[in-house]
Design an enzyme around this catalytic site. Structure first.
Site, PDB file in Angstrom:
ATOM      1  N   CYS A   1     -21.926  -7.172  -5.980  1.00 20.06           N
ATOM      2  CA  CYS A   1     -20.573  -6.877  -5.319  1.00 20.06           C
ATOM      3  C   CYS A   1     -19.956  -5.898  -6.084  1.00 20.06           C
ATOM      4  O   CYS A   1     -19.912  -6.008  -7.564  1.00 20.06           O
ATOM      5  CB  CYS A   1     -20.474  -7.176  -4.349  1.00 20.06           C
ATOM      6  SG  CYS A   1     -19.050  -6.979  -3.810  1.00 20.06           S
TER       7      CYS A   1
ATOM      8  N   CYS B   1     -15.605  -6.792  -6.851  1.00 23.32           N
ATOM      9  CA  CYS B   1     -14.812  -7.328  -7.995  1.00 23.32           C
ATOM     10  C   CYS B   1     -15.616  -7.422  -8.943  1.00 23.32           C
ATOM     11  O   CYS B   1     -16.380  -7.117  -9.468  1.00 23.32           O
ATOM     12  CB  CYS B   1     -14.768  -9.685  -7.689  1.00 23.32           C
ATOM     13  SG  CYS B   1     -13.696  -9.724  -5.864  1.00 23.32           S
TER      14      CYS B   1
ATOM     15  N   GLN C   1       1.257  -4.960   1.572  1.00 28.93           N
ATOM     16  CA  GLN C   1       1.282  -5.722   0.552  1.00 28.93           C
ATOM     17  C   GLN C   1      -0.773  -6.242   1.014  1.00 28.93           C
ATOM     18  O   GLN C   1      -0.939  -7.136   2.065  1.00 28.93           O
ATOM     19  CB  GLN C   1       1.753  -6.398   0.113  1.00 28.93           C
ATOM     20  CG  GLN C   1       3.428  -5.502  -0.294  1.00 28.93           C
ATOM     21  CD  GLN C   1       2.886  -4.820  -1.173  1.00 28.93           C
ATOM     22  OE1 GLN C   1       2.157  -4.904  -2.483  1.00 28.93           O
ATOM     23  NE2 GLN C   1       3.834  -3.897  -1.538  1.00 28.93           N
TER      24      GLN C   1
ATOM     25  N   GLU D   1      11.852   6.391   3.874  1.00 28.82           N
ATOM     26  CA  GLU D   1       9.387   7.314   3.804  1.00 28.82           C
ATOM     27  C   GLU D   1       9.822   8.615   4.080  1.00 28.82           C
ATOM     28  O   GLU D   1       9.960   8.977   5.009  1.00 28.82           O
ATOM     29  CB  GLU D   1       9.544   5.431   4.925  1.00 28.82           C
ATOM     30  CG  GLU D   1       8.014   6.014   4.665  1.00 28.82           C
ATOM     31  CD  GLU D   1       7.089   5.786   3.834  1.00 28.82           C
ATOM     32  OE1 GLU D   1       6.238   6.658   3.780  1.00 28.82           O
ATOM     33  OE2 GLU D   1       7.398   4.419   2.767  1.00 28.82           O
TER      34      GLU D   1
ATOM     35  N   CYS E   1       2.541   0.053  -9.143  1.00 31.29           N
ATOM     36  CA  CYS E   1       1.360  -0.841  -9.338  1.00 31.29           C
ATOM     37  C   CYS E   1       0.387  -0.039  -9.929  1.00 31.29           C
ATOM     38  O   CYS E   1      -0.715   0.006  -9.650  1.00 31.29           O
ATOM     39  CB  CYS E   1       0.738  -0.442  -7.018  1.00 31.29           C
ATOM     40  SG  CYS E   1       0.602   1.114  -6.708  1.00 31.29           S
TER      41      CYS E   1
END
Length: 404
Positions: free
Chosen positions: A64, A67, A241, A288, A361
């Protein structure tokens, strides 16, 4: 086959050998044997494993692509993620103290994008194999929250009725207080009969909300999210988040930076992740670029009790930043996307705002924008790294900036 020594991890989590050559699933200090394919190493065999190498906790890890770093110890990953931010700041000439990293626990991800496609025998759903369009099924995923796992089977059902044999559906699945909120793209076009079929499926499976190519098919219950005392129903596919733990860690840092500031502006406010909890003590102006998010935030505020005044503004802060003379607030919260907030940061650096909570981020754009604020006579007092994308190369960071 040639021997290589891995000297460091790159920002994407691959091991790096002199050349440079990039070797996935390796760690610094390891000696490996591999074949070079351009700058990528393939057919890797680890000859001398690192002391930081561990057995991956997920049985799907080797196939996969969800990760990339389960082969590394938690302590190593925590130090590496902090060091990525430290190096990004150092490249801008910034040296600063770091607070201990906050890491979300396994099986806590409340949002994911699942790929699903029809097969000869039915359908399959999961994440893509590394650097491939091959879908890997993940029935024992160690990242997704257990309550999000049913989305995998639902994605198969959606593929059976709505995907072609040539393409895959992209199903953004979000865990809400009322159940699963699913937004699907890449399927066949909507018509009357197909829309009715999707509606029946949503009802049968108890999906809180189902959206198909931006068209809301069914809402059995508003898929609301709790932001402090407010309940907000985000527009389909809206940013959230990744984990409740990560959101709480970011909010704690932001609250500390803001302190008792009576008037706050929240830039890139989304649906109110910070605006609404901060409104328990401060008047907040939320800005925003997406009108639907501002509408959701405003509705959440109006229906909540005990909050101070929250105003909203739809504005493209990349093309039309708020100028310094209009930033007449006691504190600023800013949480831009990965590109950072270069234009808005220039105006912040010219402003008289006492304190800025900068959430990011992307360590590289955070460091760039931090340097702009420091040149504008702000001090970066501390940095907090938050890892809510466990076992991946993604990093969140919060920095406290104060006017000197």
């Amino acid at each position: 086959m040639t021997e290589f020594v891995i000297t460091r991890l790159g920002h994407q989590g691959d091991g790096v050998a002199d050349g440079p050559f990039f070797a996935p699933l390796t760690l610094p200090g390891e000696t490996i044997e591999a074949t070079a394919d351009g700058t990528t190493l393939r057919d890797i065999r680890v000859l001398t494993p690192s002391e930081n190498r561990v057995k991956a906790p997920c049985r799907h890890f080797k196939s996969c692509g969800g990760c990339g770093l389960q082969h590394a110890s938690d302590a190593f990953l925590a130090d590496w993620k902090v060091d990525v931010v430290r190096q990004a700041l150092a490249a801008q000439g910034i040296v600063i103290d770091f607070r201990p990293i906050e890491t979300s626990p396994p099986q806590s991800r409340r949002r994911a994008t699942i790929s699903a496609r029809r097969t000869k025998k039915g359908a399959m759903a999961g994440f893509h194999q590394r650097a491939s369009d091959v879908i890997v099924e993940i029935p024992d995923c160690q990242v997704l929250h257990p309550d999000l796992m049913p989305a995998l089977e639902i994605a198969k059902d959606l593929a059976m009725i709505g995907a072609s044999r040539k393409g895959a559906l992209s199903v953004t699945a979000t865990l809400s207080a009322e159940g699963l909120d699913l937004a699907v793209v890449g399927g066949k076009p909507l018509d009357g009969p197909f829309q009715a079929e999707l509606g029946l499926l949503a009802q049968r499976l108890g999906i809180a909300r189902l959206t198909w190519d931006d068209e809301v098919i069914a809402t059995l219950a508003p898929p609301w999210q709790a932001f402090g005392a407010a309940k907000v129903t985000p527009p389909p596919g809206a940013f959230l988040q990744a984990t409740a733990h990560g959101e709480a860690a970011l909010l704690r840092a932001v609250r500390e930076i803001i302190g008792e500031a009576p008037r706050v502006v929240d830039l890139f406010a989304g649906c109110g992740t910070f605006s609404l909890p901060l409104a328990e003590k401060a008047e907040v102006h939320a800005v925003e670029g997406l009108r639907a998010m501002m509408k959701a935030l405003d509705q959440g505020w109006r229906q909540a009790k005990g909050l101070k005044r929250v105003t909203t503004e739809t504005r493209d802060l990349f093309r039309n930043p708020i100028i310094a003379s209009d930033l007449r607030y006691d504190a600023v919260v800013i949480d831009p996307p990965r590109a950072g907030a270069e234009a808005q940061t220039i105006e912040l650096a010219r402003s008289d705002v006492p304190d800025i909570a900068f959430v990011s981020c992307n360590p590289v754009t955070f460091a760039r924008d931090a340097a702009t604020l420091i040149r504008g006579d702000y001090a970066l007092e501390w940095v907090q790294v938050v890892d809510q994308f466990r076992w991946s190369s993604h990093i969140e960071v919060v920095g406290k900036f104060s006017r000197r």
